[in-house]
Scaffold this active site. Structure first.
Site, short mmCIF file in Angstrom:
data_model
loop_
_atom_site.label_atom_id
_atom_site.label_comp_id
_atom_site.label_asym_id
_atom_site.label_seq_id
_atom_site.Cartn_x
_atom_site.Cartn_y
_atom_site.Cartn_z
N LYS A 198 -9.89 17.34 -4.16
CA LYS A 198 -11.23 16.82 -3.47
C LYS A 198 -11.74 18.04 -2.58
O LYS A 198 -12.94 18.04 -2.30
CB LYS A 198 -10.68 15.70 -2.52
N ASP A 199 -11.18 19.05 -2.18
CA ASP A 199 -11.68 20.13 -1.66
C ASP A 199 -12.04 21.24 -2.38
O ASP A 199 -12.20 22.36 -1.95
CB ASP A 199 -10.56 20.67 -0.51
N ARG A 251 -19.77 11.03 3.03
CA ARG A 251 -19.70 9.79 2.58
C ARG A 251 -19.03 8.57 3.12
O ARG A 251 -19.68 7.66 3.15
CB ARG A 251 -18.59 10.11 1.26
N ARG A 252 -18.04 9.06 3.91
CA ARG A 252 -17.38 7.86 4.84
C ARG A 252 -18.26 7.54 5.63
O ARG A 252 -18.53 6.13 6.14
CB ARG A 252 -16.12 8.35 5.46
N ARG A 264 -12.73 16.47 13.01
CA ARG A 264 -12.42 17.23 11.99
C ARG A 264 -10.94 17.65 12.39
O ARG A 264 -10.28 16.92 13.18
CB ARG A 264 -13.08 18.48 12.01
N ARG A 310 -6.54 14.43 13.88
CA ARG A 310 -7.40 13.24 13.93
C ARG A 310 -7.00 12.02 14.27
O ARG A 310 -7.40 11.32 15.10
CB ARG A 310 -7.84 13.12 12.39
N CYS A 356 -24.05 20.19 -3.75
CA CYS A 356 -24.56 19.44 -2.67
C CYS A 356 -23.71 18.80 -1.63
O CYS A 356 -22.67 18.78 -1.84
CB CYS A 356 -25.51 18.12 -3.09
N1 LIG Z 1 -10.75 16.79 3.17
C1 LIG Z 1 -9.37 16.75 3.85
C2 LIG Z 1 -8.56 16.12 2.77
N2 LIG Z 1 -8.39 16.55 1.55
C3 LIG Z 1 -7.54 15.90 0.78
C4 LIG Z 1 -7.09 14.74 1.53
C5 LIG Z 1 -6.22 13.70 1.27
C6 LIG Z 1 -5.43 13.89 0.17
C7 LIG Z 1 -6.20 13.60 -1.19
O1 LIG Z 1 -7.47 12.99 -1.33
O2 LIG Z 1 -5.53 13.89 -2.16
C8 LIG Z 1 -7.64 15.02 2.95
C9 LIG Z 1 -7.60 14.12 4.37
C10 LIG Z 1 -8.41 12.94 3.98
O3 LIG Z 1 -9.61 12.82 3.47
O4 LIG Z 1 -7.79 12.22 4.67
#
Ligand SMILES: NCc1[nH]cc(CCC(=O)O)c1CC(=O)O
Length: 301
Positions: free
Chosen positions: A80-81, A126-127, A144, A150, A236
């Site tokens: 995701k990152d 998104r959230r 963050r 958090r 984006c």
């Molecule tokens: N952006 C931070 C991040 N990157 C991946 C995860 C969770 C683990 C995943 O999605 O694989 C998280 C924390 C979250 O969104 O709660």
């Protein structure tokens, strides 16, 4: 062999999972893989939204540099990152089997149970948009930091609720925290719940080793979701959700884009062949075609 990872508890848990997968596959001793912690800009800068300060490359560029410099042999990331377009010199070599892809709502049982004008903490566009679609009266504040930070902010009363990925909570053995949000209520971020392993494109030996632990089902679904991102314009920072799920021999791909206030949503879906990146990108372009000029403009920036 040296594995590079960020130093957050979640990153370290994912690094451990990767070490265990390799050891289980190859029968290596515990000390065969050395874990090298690399601090990234994303870890250092905690007071601003990622989109403001350069986006997801902040999680990868220091690990990319360590790979290029030969300081590490492979790097582990939350997919995701990992930004949509990666340097040619770096290859996503493998993904571990995907965990729960859903988000969790923490601090309240449900969106409906929140008080009027609730304060919701998140750093994810998104959230934020998905929350405001459900609760237009919500005020979003920036949350963050790592998962524990958090949860600490929530416990300190800074917000009524926050959202986190179930996968991260599960990997940190905090599965009891929060309530699962159904996929129909909130479609997750592209690549949520997937751990990816990268190495240099030129390192054939490492690509072979990592290929042996690749979960092809996860890999193909996540690559399809990343294809949607590319179709939407790649880098984006706008609210985007996407999820690919195997459906027989094909992938059922769902995606949506939202305005920041959640008042406009364009959703679409497609059944695509595994590995058909063109079809995945086409779904992204279809969403853009159906968006209002104002929403489309968010993706042209
Ligand atoms: N952006 C931070 C991040 N990157 C991946 C995860 C969770 C683990 C995943 O999605 O694989 C998280 C924390 C979250 O969104 O709660």
């Amino acid at each position: 062999m040296r594995l590079g990872t960020r130093g957050s508890p979640l990153a370290l848990a994912q690094a451990r999972m990767t070490v265990e997968a390799l050891r289980a596959r190859f029968g290596w001793a515990r000390d065969a893989i050395e874990t090298v912690v690399v601090q990234t800009s994303g870890d250092r800068i905690q007071d601003r939204a990622l989109a403001e300060i350069g986006g997801k490359a902040l999680w990868t560029k220091e690990l990319d540099r360590a790979l290029a410099a030969g300081e590490i042999d492979f790097a582990v990331h939350s997919m995701k990152d990992v930004e949509t377009v990666r340097p040619d010199a770096i290859r996503i070599a493998a993904m571990l089997p995907r965990a729960d892809v859903r988000d969790k709502l923490i601090g309240t049982e449900s969106f409906a149970a929140l008080p009027a004008d609730p304060v919701v903490g998140t750093s994810s566009p998104r959230r934020a948009a998905q929350v405001r679609r459900l609760r237009p009266d919500a005020r979003i504040i920036l949350f963050r930091g790592n998962v524990a930070t958090r949860l600490g902010k929530l416990a300190a009363g800074e917000a009524h609720a926050t959202l986190l990925a179930a996968a991260g909570l599960d990997r940190l053995e905090r599965s009891e925290v929060g309530a699962i949000i159904p996929l129909d209520t909130m479609l997750p971020a592209p690549s949520q719940g997937a751990v990816g392993i990268e190495t240099l494109s030129g390192n054939a030996a490492m690509l072979d080793l990592l290929g042996a632990i690749n979960d092809a089902d996860t890999f193909d679904c996540v690559m399809a979701e990343r294809g949607v991102l590319r179709g939407l314009g790649g880098t984006c920072h706008s609210p985007i959700a996407a999820l690919g799920v195997l459906d027989g021999s094909a992938i059922h791909l769902r995606a949506e884009i939202l305005s920041a206030d959640g008042q406009e949503t364009v959703a679409g879906e497609a059944r695509i062949a595994r590995g058909d990146m063109e079809a995945a990108e086409a779904l992204g372009r279809v969403l853009l075609d159906r968006a209002s000029p104002a929403l489309r403009a968010l993706f042209e920036a």
